[in-house]
Motif scaffolding. Sequence first.
Motif, PDB file in Angstrom:
ATOM      1  N   PHE A  71      -2.415  -6.119   8.842  1.00  0.00           N
ATOM      2  CA  PHE A  71      -1.368  -6.381   8.443  1.00  0.00           C
ATOM      3  C   PHE A  71      -0.207  -5.775   8.958  1.00  0.00           C
ATOM      4  O   PHE A  71      -0.349  -4.539   9.517  1.00  0.00           O
ATOM      5  CB  PHE A  71      -1.012  -6.183   6.831  1.00  0.00           C
ATOM      6  N   GLU A  72       1.023  -6.327   9.475  1.00  0.00           N
ATOM      7  CA  GLU A  72       1.993  -5.784  10.140  1.00  0.00           C
ATOM      8  C   GLU A  72       2.845  -5.369   9.010  1.00  0.00           C
ATOM      9  O   GLU A  72       3.347  -5.874   7.901  1.00  0.00           O
ATOM     10  CB  GLU A  72       2.799  -6.854  10.809  1.00  0.00           C
ATOM     11  N   ARG A  73       3.493  -3.894   9.046  1.00  0.00           N
ATOM     12  CA  ARG A  73       4.459  -3.507   8.308  1.00  0.00           C
ATOM     13  C   ARG A  73       5.872  -4.142   8.287  1.00  0.00           C
ATOM     14  O   ARG A  73       6.298  -4.138   9.612  1.00  0.00           O
ATOM     15  CB  ARG A  73       4.550  -1.748   8.586  1.00  0.00           C
ATOM     16  N   ILE A  74       6.247  -4.593   7.216  1.00  0.00           N
ATOM     17  CA  ILE A  74       7.643  -5.268   7.422  1.00  0.00           C
ATOM     18  C   ILE A  74       8.673  -3.998   6.947  1.00  0.00           C
ATOM     19  O   ILE A  74       9.556  -3.807   7.636  1.00  0.00           O
ATOM     20  CB  ILE A  74       7.544  -6.152   6.239  1.00  0.00           C
ATOM     21  N   ARG A  75       8.203  -3.263   5.901  1.00  0.00           N
ATOM     22  CA  ARG A  75       9.421  -2.448   5.321  1.00  0.00           C
ATOM     23  C   ARG A  75       8.714  -1.367   4.267  1.00  0.00           C
ATOM     24  O   ARG A  75       7.879  -1.668   3.725  1.00  0.00           O
ATOM     25  CB  ARG A  75      10.599  -3.166   4.951  1.00  0.00           C
ATOM     26  N   ASP A  76       9.765  -0.479   3.901  1.00  0.00           N
ATOM     27  CA  ASP A  76       9.203   0.344   2.665  1.00  0.00           C
ATOM     28  C   ASP A  76       9.787  -0.281   1.587  1.00  0.00           C
ATOM     29  O   ASP A  76      11.025  -0.724   1.518  1.00  0.00           O
ATOM     30  CB  ASP A  76       9.864   1.649   2.815  1.00  0.00           C
ATOM     31  N   VAL A  77       9.122  -0.330   0.327  1.00  0.00           N
ATOM     32  CA  VAL A  77       9.757  -1.002  -0.770  1.00  0.00           C
ATOM     33  C   VAL A  77      10.832   0.201  -1.095  1.00  0.00           C
ATOM     34  O   VAL A  77      10.704   1.396  -1.259  1.00  0.00           O
ATOM     35  CB  VAL A  77       8.644  -0.791  -1.779  1.00  0.00           C
ATOM     36  N   GLN A  78      11.873  -0.324  -1.508  1.00  0.00           N
ATOM     37  CA  GLN A  78      13.130   0.595  -1.834  1.00  0.00           C
ATOM     38  C   GLN A  78      13.068   1.152  -3.114  1.00  0.00           C
ATOM     39  O   GLN A  78      12.269   0.727  -4.044  1.00  0.00           O
ATOM     40  CB  GLN A  78      14.475  -0.033  -1.757  1.00  0.00           C
ATOM     41  N   PRO A  79      13.554   2.367  -3.192  1.00  0.00           N
ATOM     42  CA  PRO A  79      13.500   3.182  -4.619  1.00  0.00           C
ATOM     43  C   PRO A  79      13.982   2.260  -5.933  1.00  0.00           C
ATOM     44  O   PRO A  79      15.023   1.614  -5.623  1.00  0.00           O
ATOM     45  CB  PRO A  79      14.487   4.414  -4.369  1.00  0.00           C
TER      46      PRO A  79
ATOM     47  N   ALA B 253       0.929  -1.339  -0.043  1.00  0.00           N
ATOM     48  CA  ALA B 253       0.077   0.054   0.047  1.00  0.00           C
ATOM     49  C   ALA B 253       0.804   1.174  -0.007  1.00  0.00           C
ATOM     50  O   ALA B 253       1.992   0.963   0.316  1.00  0.00           O
ATOM     51  CB  ALA B 253      -0.783   0.066   1.203  1.00  0.00           C
ATOM     52  N   SER B 254       0.189   2.416  -0.434  1.00  0.00           N
ATOM     53  CA  SER B 254       1.073   3.477  -0.352  1.00  0.00           C
ATOM     54  C   SER B 254       1.348   4.038   1.168  1.00  0.00           C
ATOM     55  O   SER B 254       2.305   4.784   1.397  1.00  0.00           O
ATOM     56  CB  SER B 254       0.330   4.561  -1.014  1.00  0.00           C
ATOM     57  N   GLU B 255       0.401   3.595   2.203  1.00  0.00           N
ATOM     58  CA  GLU B 255       0.480   4.131   3.291  1.00  0.00           C
ATOM     59  C   GLU B 255       0.413   2.949   4.629  1.00  0.00           C
ATOM     60  O   GLU B 255      -0.386   1.978   4.035  1.00  0.00           O
ATOM     61  CB  GLU B 255      -0.274   5.217   3.722  1.00  0.00           C
ATOM     62  N   SER B 256       1.352   2.954   5.376  1.00  0.00           N
ATOM     63  CA  SER B 256       1.198   1.889   6.342  1.00  0.00           C
ATOM     64  C   SER B 256      -0.163   1.751   7.037  1.00  0.00           C
ATOM     65  O   SER B 256      -0.482   0.613   7.594  1.00  0.00           O
ATOM     66  CB  SER B 256       2.431   2.034   7.567  1.00  0.00           C
ATOM     67  N   VAL B 257      -0.731   2.869   7.097  1.00  0.00           N
ATOM     68  CA  VAL B 257      -2.094   2.763   7.991  1.00  0.00           C
ATOM     69  C   VAL B 257      -2.992   1.959   7.222  1.00  0.00           C
ATOM     70  O   VAL B 257      -3.998   1.452   7.721  1.00  0.00           O
ATOM     71  CB  VAL B 257      -2.745   4.287   8.112  1.00  0.00           C
ATOM     72  N   ALA B 258      -2.963   1.766   5.803  1.00  0.00           N
ATOM     73  CA  ALA B 258      -3.847   1.131   5.030  1.00  0.00           C
ATOM     74  C   ALA B 258      -3.527  -0.434   5.387  1.00  0.00           C
ATOM     75  O   ALA B 258      -4.636  -1.120   5.449  1.00  0.00           O
ATOM     76  CB  ALA B 258      -3.888   1.189   3.477  1.00  0.00           C
ATOM     77  N   LEU B 259      -2.435  -0.878   5.951  1.00  0.00           N
ATOM     78  CA  LEU B 259      -2.212  -2.265   6.033  1.00  0.00           C
ATOM     79  C   LEU B 259      -2.628  -2.359   7.456  1.00  0.00           C
ATOM     80  O   LEU B 259      -3.089  -3.599   7.781  1.00  0.00           O
ATOM     81  CB  LEU B 259      -0.632  -2.473   5.954  1.00  0.00           C
ATOM     82  N   ASP B 260      -2.478  -1.384   8.439  1.00  0.00           N
ATOM     83  CA  ASP B 260      -2.877  -1.612   9.843  1.00  0.00           C
ATOM     84  C   ASP B 260      -4.497  -1.890   9.783  1.00  0.00           C
ATOM     85  O   ASP B 260      -4.683  -2.820  10.328  1.00  0.00           O
ATOM     86  CB  ASP B 260      -2.672  -0.309  10.605  1.00  0.00           C
ATOM     87  N   LEU B 261      -5.151  -0.963   8.962  1.00  0.00           N
ATOM     88  CA  LEU B 261      -6.527  -1.095   9.218  1.00  0.00           C
ATOM     89  C   LEU B 261      -7.086  -2.526   8.851  1.00  0.00           C
ATOM     90  O   LEU B 261      -8.193  -3.051   9.055  1.00  0.00           O
ATOM     91  CB  LEU B 261      -7.346  -0.261   8.072  1.00  0.00           C
TER      92      LEU B 261
END
Length: 208
Positions: A56-64, A45-53
């Motif tokens: 889902f647990e945020r693992i990491r940011d997709v790298q550039p 997702a573009s924002e971690s809060v979308a995963l929280d809802l």
Amino acid sequence: CVGGYAVLISILGFGLVGFRDPNGIRPLVLGKRIAEDGRVEYAMASESVALDLIGFERIRDVQPGEGIAITAEGELFERQCSEPGTFAPCIFEYVYFARPDSMMDNISVHKARMRMGIKLAEKILRTWPDHDIDVVIPIPDTSRDAALEIASVLGVKYREIRPDGTVAGGPFTYLFPLLSHPSAGRATLGVTRGNCSIDGEHFTDAWF
């Protein structure tokens, strides 16, 4: 492709593919959760809060410049598809676009906005030590975190003049908290025409 982008593609019969621009301008995060049957499920997702809802647990940011594929069977594939450029995340995400409870590139949006408010207030004190600011008003709603810190550092009042999310007749025009005082007059307030205000919160001596 040149520019800022974060792309998610759902491919019939395969799964989900996501990738981020080489400069990391647009945000993209990867998360996971354990299903009831014990399988590991992934999501982006573009924002971690979308995963929280959705649990889902945020693992990491997709790298550039990185691409990630998630198959329908739940397999995860990660690959650096483009050489990363100069890291240049969009400041508007932290100022305006993102929800305050999101984490992007390991930075709390809420805390980033608080620090922006503190820095702005400190600059005001340096460049305008004898300021006559009486009140700090957050416009739009996403400037609340910064506005509260500005009011705190300056030692002035914080006030709301609009009901939350109430907009009529056009979009917002302001990205930063509005600093004003009773003598400033209606014209300098400059709120976009059509914004509703809270009855009783006017620029008069009675306001304070």
